[in-house]
Write a protein that holds these residues in place. Structure first.
Motif, short mmCIF file in Angstrom:
data_model
loop_
_atom_site.label_atom_id
_atom_site.label_comp_id
_atom_site.label_asym_id
_atom_site.label_seq_id
_atom_site.Cartn_x
_atom_site.Cartn_y
_atom_site.Cartn_z
N ASN A 1 -5.61 6.74 -5.96
CA ASN A 1 -5.08 5.40 -6.17
C ASN A 1 -6.21 4.49 -6.63
O ASN A 1 -7.37 4.67 -6.25
CB ASN A 1 -4.48 4.85 -4.88
N ARG A 2 -5.88 3.51 -7.45
CA ARG A 2 -6.88 2.56 -7.94
C ARG A 2 -7.33 1.68 -6.78
O ARG A 2 -6.51 1.16 -6.02
CB ARG A 2 -6.27 1.71 -9.03
N PRO A 3 -8.66 1.47 -6.64
CA PRO A 3 -9.11 0.57 -5.58
C PRO A 3 -8.68 -0.86 -5.89
O PRO A 3 -8.50 -1.22 -7.05
CB PRO A 3 -10.63 0.71 -5.60
N PRO A 4 -8.52 -1.67 -4.87
CA PRO A 4 -8.10 -3.05 -5.12
C PRO A 4 -9.15 -3.80 -5.94
O PRO A 4 -10.34 -3.55 -5.81
CB PRO A 4 -7.95 -3.65 -3.72
N LYS B 1 0.84 -1.19 0.00
CA LYS B 1 0.00 0.00 0.00
C LYS B 1 0.88 1.24 0.00
O LYS B 1 1.67 1.45 0.91
CB LYS B 1 -0.91 0.00 1.22
N ARG C 1 -11.69 -6.52 -7.12
CA ARG C 1 -12.57 -7.44 -6.40
C ARG C 1 -12.38 -8.85 -6.96
O ARG C 1 -12.30 -9.02 -8.17
CB ARG C 1 -14.03 -7.05 -6.59
#
Length: 70
Positions: free
Chosen positions: A54-57, A2, A59
Motif C-alpha cells: 500500500n502507498r504510504p500516507p 485504512k 507527508r
C-alpha cells in the motif's frame, strides 16, 4: 480509510474471479479450460495485489519559515 493488504487482495481476487466466471458462463456451460482460467484469475488477482504494498500516507508540506527581519 485504512484498507489492509489482505482485504485489498481478497476483493481483487473476487472481482477477477467473478469477471472471468461471468464470461465463462455466457454459453451456459463451464468447460475445463474455462474453470482453469477462473482459478488462474483468482490466484493472479490475489497474488499480484497482495505483493504490491500500500502507498504510504502523504507527508504534509513543512511550513515555510517566516522572513527574517534585519
Amino acid at each position: 480509510m485504512k484498507v489492509s493488504r489482505y482485504w485489498k487482495a481478497i476483493v481483487a481476487a473476487v472481482v477477477a474471479g467473478a469477471g472471468t466466471a461471468g464470461t465463462a458462463v455466457q454459453d451456459g456451460t463451464v468447460t475445463a479450460g474455462e474453470a482453469a482460467a477462473i482459478v488462474l484469475a483468482v490466484l493472479g488477482g490475489l497474488g499480484f495485489t497482495w505483493a504490491v504494498p500500500n502507498r504510504p500516507p502523504a507527508r504534509p508540506e513543512p511550513a515555510s519559515e517566516p522572513p527574517r527581519v534585519l
